[in-house]
Scaffold this motif. Structure first.
Motif, PDB file in Angstrom:
ATOM      1  N   ILE A   6       0.828  -1.202   0.000  1.00  0.00           N
ATOM      2  CA  ILE A   6       0.000   0.000   0.000  1.00  0.00           C
ATOM      3  C   ILE A   6       0.867   1.258   0.000  1.00  0.00           C
ATOM      4  CG2 ILE A   6      -1.564   1.384   1.449  1.00  0.00           C
ATOM      5  CD1 ILE A   6      -2.952  -1.227   2.250  1.00  0.00           C
ATOM      6  N   VAL A   7       1.935   1.253   0.790  1.00  0.00           N
ATOM      7  CA  VAL A   7       2.779   2.441   0.892  1.00  0.00           C
ATOM      8  C   VAL A   7       3.722   2.577  -0.303  1.00  0.00           C
ATOM      9  CG1 VAL A   7       4.467   3.686   2.284  1.00  0.00           C
ATOM     10  CG2 VAL A   7       2.692   2.325   3.402  1.00  0.00           C
ATOM     11  N   THR A   8       4.342   1.485  -0.702  1.00  0.00           N
ATOM     12  CA  THR A   8       5.380   1.560  -1.740  1.00  0.00           C
ATOM     13  C   THR A   8       4.819   1.518  -3.159  1.00  0.00           C
ATOM     14  OG1 THR A   8       5.704  -0.843  -1.837  1.00  0.00           O
ATOM     15  CG2 THR A   8       6.991   0.391  -0.197  1.00  0.00           C
ATOM     16  N   GLY A   9       3.630   0.933  -3.335  1.00  0.00           N
ATOM     17  CA  GLY A   9       3.094   0.746  -4.676  1.00  0.00           C
ATOM     18  C   GLY A   9       3.803  -0.353  -5.435  1.00  0.00           C
ATOM     19  N   ARG A  10       4.561  -1.188  -4.729  1.00  0.00           N
ATOM     20  CA  ARG A  10       5.301  -2.275  -5.355  1.00  0.00           C
ATOM     21  C   ARG A  10       4.748  -3.612  -4.901  1.00  0.00           C
ATOM     22  NH1 ARG A  10      11.680  -0.712  -5.660  1.00  0.00           N
ATOM     23  NH2 ARG A  10      11.562  -2.482  -7.096  1.00  0.00           N
ATOM     24  N   VAL A  31      12.421  -3.162   1.631  1.00  0.00           N
ATOM     25  CA  VAL A  31      12.029  -2.127   2.589  1.00  0.00           C
ATOM     26  C   VAL A  31      12.883  -2.209   3.841  1.00  0.00           C
ATOM     27  CG1 VAL A  31      10.137  -1.243   4.010  1.00  0.00           C
ATOM     28  CG2 VAL A  31       9.674  -2.015   1.682  1.00  0.00           C
ATOM     29  N   TRP A  32      13.233  -3.427   4.266  1.00  0.00           N
ATOM     30  CA  TRP A  32      14.069  -3.565   5.467  1.00  0.00           C
ATOM     31  C   TRP A  32      15.441  -2.942   5.232  1.00  0.00           C
ATOM     32  CZ3 TRP A  32      11.742  -7.449   9.029  1.00  0.00           C
ATOM     33  CH2 TRP A  32      12.186  -7.246  10.352  1.00  0.00           C
ATOM     34  N   GLU A  33      15.965  -3.065   4.006  1.00  0.00           N
ATOM     35  CA  GLU A  33      17.238  -2.432   3.685  1.00  0.00           C
ATOM     36  C   GLU A  33      17.127  -0.915   3.793  1.00  0.00           C
ATOM     37  OE1 GLU A  33      18.674  -3.679  -0.093  1.00  0.00           O
ATOM     38  OE2 GLU A  33      19.331  -5.652   0.617  1.00  0.00           O
ATOM     39  N   LEU A  34      16.026  -0.352   3.308  1.00  0.00           N
ATOM     40  CA  LEU A  34      15.807   1.095   3.420  1.00  0.00           C
ATOM     41  C   LEU A  34      15.704   1.516   4.881  1.00  0.00           C
ATOM     42  CD1 LEU A  34      13.182   1.690   0.564  1.00  0.00           C
ATOM     43  CD2 LEU A  34      15.650   2.096   0.500  1.00  0.00           C
ATOM     44  N   TYR A  35      15.062   0.675   5.684  1.00  0.00           N
ATOM     45  CA  TYR A  35      14.934   0.955   7.108  1.00  0.00           C
ATOM     46  C   TYR A  35      16.317   1.005   7.763  1.00  0.00           C
ATOM     47  CZ  TYR A  35      13.726   0.154  12.045  1.00  0.00           C
ATOM     48  OH  TYR A  35      13.622   0.240  13.411  1.00  0.00           O
ATOM     49  N   GLY A  36      17.169   0.043   7.422  1.00  0.00           N
ATOM     50  CA  GLY A  36      18.511   0.009   7.983  1.00  0.00           C
ATOM     51  C   GLY A  36      19.352   1.201   7.562  1.00  0.00           C
ATOM     52  N   LYS A  37      19.086   1.724   6.357  1.00  0.00           N
ATOM     53  CA  LYS A  37      19.835   2.882   5.844  1.00  0.00           C
ATOM     54  C   LYS A  37      19.173   4.204   6.220  1.00  0.00           C
ATOM     55  CE  LYS A  37      21.387   0.325   1.740  1.00  0.00           C
ATOM     56  NZ  LYS A  37      21.278   0.234   0.257  1.00  0.00           N
ATOM     57  N   LEU A  75      12.820   6.979   0.047  1.00  0.00           N
ATOM     58  CA  LEU A  75      12.798   6.032  -1.064  1.00  0.00           C
ATOM     59  C   LEU A  75      11.708   4.969  -0.945  1.00  0.00           C
ATOM     60  CD1 LEU A  75      16.652   5.408  -1.486  1.00  0.00           C
ATOM     61  CD2 LEU A  75      15.187   6.924  -2.829  1.00  0.00           C
ATOM     62  N   GLY A  76      11.021   4.903   0.199  1.00  0.00           N
ATOM     63  CA  GLY A  76      10.079   3.814   0.426  1.00  0.00           C
ATOM     64  C   GLY A  76       8.634   4.110   0.092  1.00  0.00           C
ATOM     65  N   VAL A  77       8.304   5.355  -0.217  1.00  0.00           N
ATOM     66  CA  VAL A  77       6.916   5.721  -0.497  1.00  0.00           C
ATOM     67  C   VAL A  77       6.687   5.749  -2.006  1.00  0.00           C
ATOM     68  CG1 VAL A  77       5.126   7.479  -0.174  1.00  0.00           C
ATOM     69  CG2 VAL A  77       6.804   7.053   1.634  1.00  0.00           C
ATOM     70  N   ASP A  78       5.526   5.290  -2.428  1.00  0.00           N
ATOM     71  CA  ASP A  78       5.159   5.246  -3.845  1.00  0.00           C
ATOM     72  C   ASP A  78       5.467   6.583  -4.515  1.00  0.00           C
ATOM     73  OD1 ASP A  78       4.001   4.893  -6.335  1.00  0.00           O
ATOM     74  OD2 ASP A  78       2.153   4.007  -5.559  1.00  0.00           O
TER      75      ASP A  78
END
Length: 250
Positions: A118-122, A148-154, A160-163
């Motif tokens: 829903i958030v990423t559109g992916r 998404v977990w990689e984005l969270y760690g960075k 970069l995580g939102v559509d």
């Protein structure tokens, strides 16, 4: 259901972009449906196939969770139900893939994946995109929860995580809430996932986000039933890729 399935809005070719307010409304509506199934009926109903295409939307984008062909009913006193493997890869919890035992926690894993969509559109599983390096052979093997977990760690969730179709037209606090909650629900260890009641409290901003979520996605470890000294590790997303996004057990 005039507005069809959620998947057609997130991944289809509809001209109208699903607004942020509508996305958050859909997330809350899905959570409410799962709350009824897990906690509020006489017995617990395990859906076993929560995914975007089974989330139907009426004229006002109210949620109806459909397709109960794989659902199982169990006593509220039980922790899990041995069903055999059935469902859709990409949404299936790692312990369910390994054991065939469905539970509230395995439904919550699926719920978390939908929140990320829903958030990423992916999609939960998809091929690498053109903007990703051709030299990164691992990119095609990563599921949405891994990405998404990689984005969270960075610390790049919101950048970069939102559509990208939403531009800047979204609520940052709510977006972070759904992304982190999606990872929490998508934790490989089922004992580390929230209940649906906990998830709803977080979504309504009545409870804080988890502070102990690891920056790197853990690898789930299980023990062979024939020998407690034989650990088995599994990364469910890589197992999922083997079967693409096919449905099994129908």
């Amino acid at each position: 259901m005039p507005n069809g399935g959620l998947n057609s809005h997130l991944f289809g070719k509809r001209e109208e972009i699903l607004s942020w307010d509508t996305r958050y409304k859909i997330a809350l509506g899905l959570a409410s449906a799962i709350l009824y199934l897990h906690e509020e009926w006489d017995q617990c109903v395990l859906h076993r196939d929560i995914k975007a295409s089974n989330i139907m939307l009426d004229g006002d984008f109210n949620v109806k969770l459909g397709d109960f062909g794989l659902a199982r009913v169990m006593s509220h006193k039980l922790d899990s139900h041995k069903t055999g493997l059935a469902g859709t890869f990409g949404y299936m919890a790692p312990e369910y893939v390994m054991t065939g035992c469905a539970s509230k926690e395995s439904d919550m894993y699926s719920f978390g994946i939908v929140l990320l969509e829903i958030v990423t559109g992916r999609k939960s599983l998809e091929r690498g995109r053109e903007d990703e390096s051709d030299d990164d052979s691992e990119s095609d093997e990563k599921s949405l929860v891994e990405r998404v977990w990689e984005l969270y760690g960075k610390k790049e969730l919101l950048s970069l995580g939102v559509d990208e179709k939403l531009g800047d037209d979204f609520n940052m606090e709510e977006a972070e809430c759904l992304l982190v909650l999606g990872l929490w629900c998508g934790h490989p260890d089922k004992s580390s996932r929230p209940s649906i009641k906990q998830a709803i409290q977080v979504m309504k901003l009545e409870s804080p986000l988890p502070v102990n979520l690891p920056l790197k996605r853990p690898v789930a470890t299980y023990y062979n039933s024939t020998s407690s000294s034989s650990p088995l590790s599994v990364n469910s997303s890589r197992a999922s890729i083997t079967f693409s996004s096919k449905e099994v057990g129908r």
